[in-house]
Design an enzyme around this catalytic site. Structure first.
Site, PDB file in Angstrom:
ATOM      1  N   GLY A 192      39.354  80.151  -7.045  1.00 48.74           N
ATOM      2  CA  GLY A 192      39.850  80.247  -8.424  1.00 48.74           C
ATOM      3  C   GLY A 192      39.644  81.650  -8.930  1.00 48.74           C
ATOM      4  O   GLY A 192      38.918  82.440  -8.317  1.00 48.74           O
ATOM      5  N   CYS A 226      35.694  80.016  -1.291  1.00 48.48           N
ATOM      6  CA  CYS A 226      35.715  81.161  -2.211  1.00 48.48           C
ATOM      7  C   CYS A 226      34.988  80.813  -3.519  1.00 48.48           C
ATOM      8  O   CYS A 226      33.790  80.604  -3.516  1.00 48.48           O
ATOM      9  CB  CYS A 226      37.156  81.611  -2.429  1.00 48.48           C
ATOM     10  SG  CYS A 226      37.251  83.256  -3.157  1.00 48.48           S
ATOM     11  N   TYR A 227      35.694  80.679  -4.650  1.00 50.89           N
ATOM     12  CA  TYR A 227      35.015  80.324  -5.902  1.00 50.89           C
ATOM     13  C   TYR A 227      34.214  79.034  -5.710  1.00 50.89           C
ATOM     14  O   TYR A 227      33.096  78.907  -6.202  1.00 50.89           O
ATOM     15  CB  TYR A 227      36.048  80.131  -7.026  1.00 50.89           C
ATOM     16  CG  TYR A 227      35.436  79.702  -8.348  1.00 50.89           C
ATOM     17  CD1 TYR A 227      34.908  80.646  -9.218  1.00 50.89           C
ATOM     18  CD2 TYR A 227      35.376  78.348  -8.705  1.00 50.89           C
ATOM     19  CE1 TYR A 227      34.324  80.256 -10.422  1.00 50.89           C
ATOM     20  CE2 TYR A 227      34.800  77.950  -9.906  1.00 50.89           C
ATOM     21  CZ  TYR A 227      34.273  78.913 -10.761  1.00 50.89           C
ATOM     22  OH  TYR A 227      33.705  78.537 -11.941  1.00 50.89           O
ATOM     23  N   GLU A 267      42.590  78.372   4.787  1.00 48.75           N
ATOM     24  CA  GLU A 267      43.933  77.793   4.667  1.00 48.75           C
ATOM     25  C   GLU A 267      45.047  78.785   4.945  1.00 48.75           C
ATOM     26  O   GLU A 267      46.175  78.402   5.224  1.00 48.75           O
ATOM     27  CB  GLU A 267      44.110  77.167   3.271  1.00 48.75           C
ATOM     28  CG  GLU A 267      44.184  78.133   2.094  1.00 48.75           C
ATOM     29  CD  GLU A 267      42.816  78.599   1.575  1.00 48.75           C
ATOM     30  OE1 GLU A 267      41.818  78.469   2.309  1.00 48.75           O
ATOM     31  OE2 GLU A 267      42.767  79.111   0.438  1.00 48.75           O
ATOM     32  N   ASP A 271      65.407  63.444  -1.438  1.00 51.97           N
ATOM     33  CA  ASP A 271      64.293  62.703  -2.026  1.00 51.97           C
ATOM     34  C   ASP A 271      64.698  61.284  -2.411  1.00 51.97           C
ATOM     35  O   ASP A 271      64.016  60.319  -2.058  1.00 51.97           O
ATOM     36  CB  ASP A 271      63.758  63.439  -3.258  1.00 51.97           C
ATOM     37  CG  ASP A 271      63.382  64.879  -2.947  1.00 51.97           C
ATOM     38  OD1 ASP A 271      63.204  65.182  -1.751  1.00 51.97           O
ATOM     39  OD2 ASP A 271      63.275  65.688  -3.874  1.00 51.97           O
ATOM     40  N   LYS A 274      58.046  68.751   0.281  1.00 43.89           N
ATOM     41  CA  LYS A 274      59.401  68.535   0.805  1.00 43.89           C
ATOM     42  C   LYS A 274      59.432  68.324   2.326  1.00 43.89           C
ATOM     43  O   LYS A 274      60.133  67.439   2.808  1.00 43.89           O
ATOM     44  CB  LYS A 274      60.257  69.760   0.453  1.00 43.89           C
ATOM     45  CG  LYS A 274      61.727  69.514   0.616  1.00 43.89           C
ATOM     46  CD  LYS A 274      62.161  68.654  -0.542  1.00 43.89           C
ATOM     47  CE  LYS A 274      63.623  68.377  -0.556  1.00 43.89           C
ATOM     48  NZ  LYS A 274      64.019  67.933  -1.903  1.00 43.89           N
TER      49      LYS A 274
END
Ligand code: XMP
Length: 511
Positions: A55, A82-83, A171, A227, A367
């Site tokens: 963040g 991280c944060y 990630e 969708d 998607k």
């Protein structure tokens, strides 16, 4: 079957969607939720592991997001990134401080201690960092697991409590062994079973839909897009003949789309599919309207009303199915992201909607995951790989008021662009490609006469989930042919421009 879940608590970092997607790629279902979830809510949610994201804040800063301390005592494994890593360390009695110099980009990661978290990771590898704060002292019970030159605590952990922290971003693709670290967390620390597959998802959704619907009847909003096609097919599998699909021909579709929908789903799949001709109603409702948000609200509202009327004709209908996917939910301001545009299948629903509920089986999927599910359901490639088209379709690709004439212009230009992209074999590499009718007119010359006609803009972007996008580097030859054909074949257009803005700062659509 209830599949296992990883909970990702969102502290506002840039790559949070990516964390969720990586976890699912590794076969574990995962959900991104706001960081103010309480320990009690998490206990009820029953994840097998929790990930705190990065963040923009500094942990000691006023207003920085914190968490319910009980979360760290739930006995559920936690990974802070991280944060998230700094937050855990500071909450449990360690220290976080601003480094003299931040670390941004690729760094060399050195494993300090062999641990389940770093199994199959070599002693030295590349990781990706983006921070100025860092952990300077660990709380009791924790040990350093890895370091970089500028960050003595690049990874830490406590095996007893199963709490871990990483200063780098596992990630992102630049972290060489990022996926291995995440896999280790999921499978070595959380003991995940890896039960999230498209087939498992289909099975689970079918069960859920059956349980929700009971003996009721369902109406499906079929738009022809990927969708709604996947959502309809899922529901069709679950409740068979109790599903009626309705395709509203709102007059805003792309060229030949209404015909294709009927051919594929009614003739091909044998679905109970009704086509409603509401073209005039939509045009009337949009007369004089120029504001993009208002166009969306009007289209969304009318769309639902048409369904309600159809439902009345069909007798008692209990549920409405919609193909809402994760990016629609995020962009519409559910959760923490700000409202950017109200997508018609989330916002704009009238409050007095006459069904007992809405079924949105794809609400948590990206998607590409929707496409995997579509393939799993046996939908043909032409449906699964159809480029996305927004619910309001051509109405938000016409700047200003929507009229029958303008629709004809943009529809024709769009069809030409699609044809040229498909002919060049580029359709699968490009996320969306379409024409926009701008509200500018320019001077041209055709034959010996001066023309004063509309400017058509072409938009083509690459993306994986529509959250961010880059303009597609289409070969000049394809652009040239498209421009020549549009200026030559489309009656009201004499100029073509190509949009080279990424998202952000622009959005994919022009309105
Ligand atoms: P933007 O323009 O916000 O679009 O970058 C992101 C993705 O969402 C689609 N889109 C919509 N889809 N209803 C929809 O169902 C809408 O109102 C809507 N507006 C945009 C857009 O085509 C892109 O794929």
């Amino acid at each position: 079957m209830q599949h296992q879940k990883i909970l990702v608590l969102d502290f506002g970092g840039q790559y949070n969607g990516l964390i969720a997607r990586r976890v699912r790629e590794l076969g574990v279902f995962c959900d991104l939720r706001p960081s103010d979830m309480t320990a009690a809510e998490i206990r009820e949610y029953a994840p097998v592991g929790i990930i705190f994201t990065g963040g923009p804040n500094s942990v000691y800063e006023a207003g920085a997001p914190h968490i319910d301390e009980e979360i760290l005592k739930l006995g559920v494994p936690v990974l802070g990134i991280c944060y998230g890593a700094q937050l855990i360390a500071s909450m449990l009695g360690g220290k976080v401080a601003r480094a003299d110099m931040g670390e941004y980009g690729k760094c060399t990661l050195l494993i300090e201690k062999e641990a389940p978290m770093s199994e199959s990771v070599p002693h030295k590898s590349v990781c990706w960092m983006s921070h100025t704060d860092r952990v300077t002292a660990l709380p009791d019970g924790f040990e350093v697991l890895a370091k970089t030159a500028a960050c003595p605590v690049a990874m830490y952990g406590d095996r007893v409590r199963s709490i871990y922290g990483m200063q780098f971003h596992p990630e992102v693709a630049h972290t060489e062994y990022g996926k291995t670290f995440l896999k280790n967390f999921l499978y070595k620390i959380c003991n995940a079973a890896g039960d999230w597959t498209a087939a498992g998802f289909v099975e689970e959704q079918i069960e859920k839909i059956r349980a929700a619907v009971g003996e009721g009847r369902v109406l499906c909003a079929m738009s022809g897009g990927v969708d709604s096609a996947v959502a309809a097919t899922l529901v069709h599998r679950a409740v068979g003949k109790r599903l009626t699909c309705v395709f509203v021909d709102n007059g805003l579709h792309r060229k030949n789309e209404p015909e294709e929908v009927m051919r594929v789903f009614k003739d091909g799949f044998g679905m109970d599919l009704v086509k409603v001709d509401a073209r005039a109603r939509f045009l009337d409702a949009l007369a004089g309207v120029t504001d993009p948000e208002q166009k969306r609200k009007i289209i969304g509202g009318l769309f639902i009303r048409v369904f309600e009327e159809e439902a009345e004709k069909l007798g008692k209908i209990d549920y409405l199915v919609q193909g809402t996917i994760y990016s629609d939910v995020i962009e519409s301001g559910k959760g923490k992201s700000a409202t950017i545009k109200s997508h018609h299948n989330v916002g704009g629903l009238p409050a007095d909607i006459g069904f007992s509920g809405i079924i949105e089986p794809l609400r948590e999927l990206f998607k590409d995951e929707v496409r995997r599910v579509g393939t799993e359901l046996g939908l043909p490639d032409e449906v699964v790989w159809r480029q996305p088209c927004p619910g309001p379709a051509l109405a938000i690709r016409i700047m200003g008021e929507v009229t029958r004439e303008k629709l004809a212009t943009v529809r024709e230009a769009d069809a030409i662009f699609r044809e040229e992209i498909e002919r060049a074999g580029l359709s699968r590499d490009i996320w969306q490609y379409f024409a926009v009718l701008t509200d500018s007119k320019t001077v041209g010359v055709q034959g010996d006469s001066r023309t004063y006609e509309n400017v058509i803009a072409l938009r083509a972007v690459t993306s994986t989930d529509a959250m961010t996008a880059d303009w597609a580097r289409i070969p000049y030859g394809v652009l040239e042919r498209t421009a020549a054909r549009i200026a030559g074949e489309v009656k009201d257009a004499n100029r073509v421009v190509y949009d080279i803005t990424s998202k952000p700062p622009a959005t994919i659509e022009w309105e």
